[in-house]
Design a protein around this motif. Structure first.
Motif, PDB file in Angstrom:
ATOM      1  N   CYS A   8       0.834  -1.201   0.000  1.00 55.07           N
ATOM      2  CA  CYS A   8       0.000   0.000   0.000  1.00 55.07           C
ATOM      3  C   CYS A   8       0.872   1.254   0.000  1.00 55.07           C
ATOM      4  O   CYS A   8       1.877   1.311   0.702  1.00 55.07           O
ATOM      5  CB  CYS A   8      -0.896  -0.037   1.231  1.00 55.07           C
ATOM      6  SG  CYS A   8      -1.793   1.493   1.530  1.00 55.07           S
ATOM      7  N   CYS A  11       0.046   3.095   3.799  1.00 54.82           N
ATOM      8  CA  CYS A  11       0.464   2.514   5.075  1.00 54.82           C
ATOM      9  C   CYS A  11       1.523   1.428   4.916  1.00 54.82           C
ATOM     10  O   CYS A  11       2.085   0.982   5.902  1.00 54.82           O
ATOM     11  CB  CYS A  11      -0.754   1.970   5.825  1.00 54.82           C
ATOM     12  SG  CYS A  11      -1.461   0.493   5.102  1.00 54.82           S
ATOM     13  N   CYS A  22      -6.606  -1.285  -0.092  1.00 53.97           N
ATOM     14  CA  CYS A  22      -5.774  -1.805   0.990  1.00 53.97           C
ATOM     15  C   CYS A  22      -6.688  -2.353   2.076  1.00 53.97           C
ATOM     16  O   CYS A  22      -7.654  -1.694   2.461  1.00 53.97           O
ATOM     17  CB  CYS A  22      -4.898  -0.681   1.519  1.00 53.97           C
ATOM     18  SG  CYS A  22      -4.061  -1.102   3.054  1.00 53.97           S
ATOM     19  N   CYS A  25      -5.938   0.078   5.556  1.00 52.22           N
ATOM     20  CA  CYS A  25      -6.348   1.481   5.671  1.00 52.22           C
ATOM     21  C   CYS A  25      -7.393   1.896   4.639  1.00 52.22           C
ATOM     22  O   CYS A  25      -7.939   2.985   4.733  1.00 52.22           O
ATOM     23  CB  CYS A  25      -5.119   2.391   5.571  1.00 52.22           C
ATOM     24  SG  CYS A  25      -4.405   2.478   3.913  1.00 52.22           S
TER      25      CYS A  25
HETATM   26 ZN   LIG Z   1      -2.909   0.870   3.412  1.00 52.24          ZN
END
Ligand SMILES: [Zn+2]
Length: 65
Positions: A8, A11, A22, A25
């Protein structure tokens, strides 16, 4: 040319293959963002086509009188 996104952007969590979001997040992956851009382009093209048809038919209708 097509690079597979492994982690990602936001994050850094590991992504599922061909994931659109993702799992940690909820950020959209690059692949999903590209697909959204393509969809918007297709939609805009379709809109222009419809507007063009309406204008063309209006012109034909007024020209016939
Ligand atoms: Zn993420």
């Amino acid at each position: 040319m097509q690079q597979v996104q492994i982690a990602c952007d936001a994050c850094g969590a590991r992504l599922q293959p061909n994931a659109a979001y993702c799992e940690r997040c909820g950020t959209r992956t690059r692949r999903a963002r590209r697909l959204v851009r393509v969809a918007i382009r297709v939609e805009a093209l379709f809109f222009i086509l419809v507007v063009g048809l309406v204008i063309a038919f209006t012109w034909i209708y007024t020209a016939q009188k």
